[in-house]
Design an enzyme around this catalytic site. Structure first.
Site, PDB file in Angstrom:
ATOM      1  CB  THR A 262       2.379 -19.037 -15.319  1.00 52.83           C
ATOM      2  OG1 THR A 262       3.336 -18.179 -14.427  1.00 52.83           O
ATOM      3  CG2 THR A 262       2.762 -19.054 -16.551  1.00 52.83           C
TER       4      THR A 262
ATOM      5  CB  SER B  29       1.005 -18.720  -6.586  1.00 48.13           C
ATOM      6  OG  SER B  29       2.320 -19.146  -6.840  1.00 48.13           O
TER       7      SER B  29
ATOM      8  CE  LYS C 270       8.486 -22.829 -10.653  1.00 50.97           C
ATOM      9  NZ  LYS C 270       7.658 -21.452 -10.986  1.00 50.97           N
TER      10      LYS C 270
ATOM     11  CD  GLU D 102      27.627 -31.305   9.323  1.00 51.16           C
ATOM     12  OE1 GLU D 102      28.747 -30.539   9.321  1.00 51.16           O
ATOM     13  OE2 GLU D 102      26.703 -31.052   8.730  1.00 51.16           O
TER      14      GLU D 102
ATOM     15  CE1 TYR E 286       5.863 -15.576 -17.211  1.00 49.13           C
ATOM     16  CE2 TYR E 286       3.591 -15.290 -16.226  1.00 49.13           C
ATOM     17  CZ  TYR E 286       4.782 -16.095 -16.348  1.00 49.13           C
ATOM     18  OH  TYR E 286       5.365 -16.913 -15.123  1.00 49.13           O
TER      19      TYR E 286
ATOM     20  CB  THR F 269       4.304 -23.306 -10.946  1.00 50.85           C
ATOM     21  OG1 THR F 269       5.060 -22.038 -11.348  1.00 50.85           O
ATOM     22  CG2 THR F 269       3.390 -23.583 -12.188  1.00 50.85           C
ATOM     23  CG  ASP F 270       6.741 -18.639  -8.629  1.00 49.23           C
ATOM     24  OD1 ASP F 270       7.170 -19.484  -9.316  1.00 49.23           O
ATOM     25  OD2 ASP F 270       6.342 -17.415  -8.685  1.00 49.23           O
TER      26      ASP F 270
HETATM   27  C1  SIN Z   1       3.837 -19.435 -12.455  1.00 53.10           C
HETATM   28  O1  SIN Z   1       2.660 -19.669 -12.263  1.00 53.10           O
HETATM   29  O2  SIN Z   1       4.442 -20.417 -12.920  1.00 53.10           O
HETATM   30  C2  SIN Z   1       4.642 -18.304 -11.716  1.00 53.10           C
HETATM   31  C3  SIN Z   1       3.910 -17.277 -11.040  1.00 53.10           C
HETATM   32  C4  SIN Z   1       3.066 -17.726 -10.116  1.00 53.10           C
HETATM   33  O3  SIN Z   1       3.353 -18.663  -9.193  1.00 53.10           O
HETATM   34  O4  SIN Z   1       1.667 -17.406  -9.990  1.00 53.10           O
END
Ligand code: SIN
Length: 330
Positions: free
Chosen positions: A16, A62, A168, A286, A29, A95-96
């Site tokens: 992103t 990602s 995340k 457990e 996007y 970020t994923d």
């Molecule tokens: C992001 O970057 O926040 C989402 C999409 C990705 O992980 O490429």
């Protein structure tokens, strides 16, 4: 005399932070649209006190991160670690799956010069876009000699996390990342950086060898009322190991645990982690791990437990006691 600006290698992979939207207010996007060079041109006016050397590796969201890009990144990082003219390394990343890439390199690279992953929750051009600030913060961290000896770091939203802790935890908030068991290890702004403690891994060599490939390891999420068929299906497609994203402390219906126990007997290690966002999964709480031959993931959630299990299997470490020792270390 003006101080020499640090030379930083920027490895671009997309995400992103390199995303583009058709309008500043439209929620939709595409990630990984902007070329790295164009993204860095947008930073020219920020007055960053560093020389940035751009090297595009990929231009992807990602969700498509995997072996070919990891292998290329690993090669570039090792070369940069051995290049005395490079002070630090940045990776722009979606970020994923940033936590997975950060942890993979935490396990397989020496804790040498600063290695910083950075992303954004909002695409470039969106109202309130966070990419430029995050990038400026990441440059500040990668330029700091105190960032070395800590393993890969993730910089997002004025916070710095260690690869081992970070995950995340929100789908769309700007402050989407959390650390467990440790929270952030530093606060950063473009003009300040405060570490909460010293580096503990200075001079530490790579823990595991970089493999020639990674084995197929699947994550199986437990759900109420499920049966054992998914376990059989995963073994049927040749999984070398299974990570259970279990209920609570890594639990699952009895028939699923029995099928996973049978998988262990057939030579596929099984790691129990939790589908719950946060907390430890300990041995024999457990579930009778000793009887089933399972491994407890301890502080690692399913995504990073899978990375560690893949690296261990690729390094020929397949017995439950040695795998458990690796998870206990984290
Ligand atoms: C992001 O970057 O926040 C989402 C999409 C990705 O992980 O490429």
């Amino acid at each position: 005399m003006t101080a020499k600006r640090p030379r930083l290698l920027v490895l671009g992979t997309g995400g992103t932070i390199a995303g583009s939207a058709s309008s500043a207010t439209d929620g939709s996007y595409a990630a990984g649209e902007l070329a790295l060079e164009d993204m860095l041109k947008g930073l020219a006016g920020l007055g960053l006190e560093a020389e940035l050397i751009a090297k595009p590796i990929a231009q992807i969201g990602s969700q498509d991160m995997g072996w070919p890009v990891w292998d290329a990144l690993h090669r570039e990082i090792v070369a940069a670690q051995n290049d005395a003219t490079i002070e630090g390394i940045l990776i722009t990343h979606g970020t994923d799956t940033a936590e997975e890439t950060a942890y993979l390199f935490d396990l397989t690279l020496a804790a040498g010069k600063p290695l910083v992953l950075v992303g954004a929750m909002r695409p470039a051009g969106a109202v309130g876009a966070d990419g430029m600030r995050n990038f400026a913060n990441a440059v500040r961290v990668a330029s700091d000699t105190d960032a070395s000896g800590r393993g890969p770091l993730l910089v997002m939203g004025d916070t710095v996390f260690a690869a081992k802790d970070v995950r995340k935890a929100a789908t769309s908030n700007i402050d989407a990342f959390k650390g467990y068991p440790r929270g952030p290890i530093a606060r950063v702004t473009p003009s300040s950086l405060d570490w909460f403690g010293g580096a503990t891994r200075v001079g530490e060599p790579a823990r595991y060898a970089w493999p020639k490939a990674l084995p197929r390891v699947a994550i199986l999420t437990a759900g109420a009322g499920m049966d054992a068929k998914p376990v059989e299906a995963l073994l049927g497609i040749g999984c070398s190991g299974i990570v259970l994203a279990g209920m609570g402390q890594g639990n699952a219906p009895g028939c699923v645990l029995d099928a996973l126990g049978a998988a262990v007997k057939d030579g596929a290690p099984v790691v129990r982690s939790s589908r719950v966002d946060e907390g430890l999964v300990d041995r024999n709480v457990e579930v009778d791990d000793d009887a089933y031959g399972f491994i407890a993931a301890r502080a690692q959630g399913p995504a990073k437990a899978r990375i560690l299990l893949m690296v261990l299997i690729a390094n020929g470490i397949t017995d439950a006691a040695s795998i458990q020792a690796a998870f206990d270390r984290g």
